[in-house]
Design a protein around this motif. Sequence first.
Motif, PDB file in Angstrom:
ATOM      1  N   MET A   1       0.413  -1.411   0.101  1.00  0.00           N
ATOM      2  CA  MET A   1      -0.069   0.157   0.401  1.00  0.00           C
ATOM      3  C   MET A   1       0.749   1.052  -0.081  1.00  0.00           C
ATOM      4  O   MET A   1       0.469   2.187  -0.219  1.00  0.00           O
TER       5      MET A   1
ATOM      6  N   LEU B   1      -3.159   6.576   1.150  1.00  0.00           N
ATOM      7  CA  LEU B   1      -2.522   5.710   1.114  1.00  0.00           C
ATOM      8  C   LEU B   1      -1.068   5.549   2.170  1.00  0.00           C
ATOM      9  O   LEU B   1      -1.074   4.406   2.635  1.00  0.00           O
TER      10      LEU B   1
ATOM     11  N   GLY C   1      -0.997   2.469   4.779  1.00  0.00           N
ATOM     12  CA  GLY C   1       0.184   1.447   4.712  1.00  0.00           C
ATOM     13  C   GLY C   1       1.191   1.872   5.927  1.00  0.00           C
ATOM     14  O   GLY C   1       1.128   0.991   6.527  1.00  0.00           O
TER      15      GLY C   1
ATOM     16  N   TRP D   1      -0.064  -9.454   6.821  1.00  0.00           N
ATOM     17  CA  TRP D   1      -0.622  -8.650   5.376  1.00  0.00           C
ATOM     18  C   TRP D   1       0.828  -9.456   4.521  1.00  0.00           C
ATOM     19  O   TRP D   1       1.495  -8.763   4.678  1.00  0.00           O
TER      20      TRP D   1
END
Length: 51
Positions: free
Chosen positions: A1, A27, A31, A50
């Motif tokens: 991200m 973003l 992130g 993730w």
Amino acid sequence: MIVLGVILLLVGFLAKISILWTIGIVLIVIGAVLALVGRSGRKVGGRAHWF
């Protein structure tokens, strides 16, 4: 991200498109928050990692 955010920042800056610049910043912030929470050992959204 975070990588996608940096790419959008660069494209938005070079093409002078402010919405891409804004989305890129958002973003990067999201992130970074997810990375910090994930490294603290807590599950994020029901997932421990993730990838």
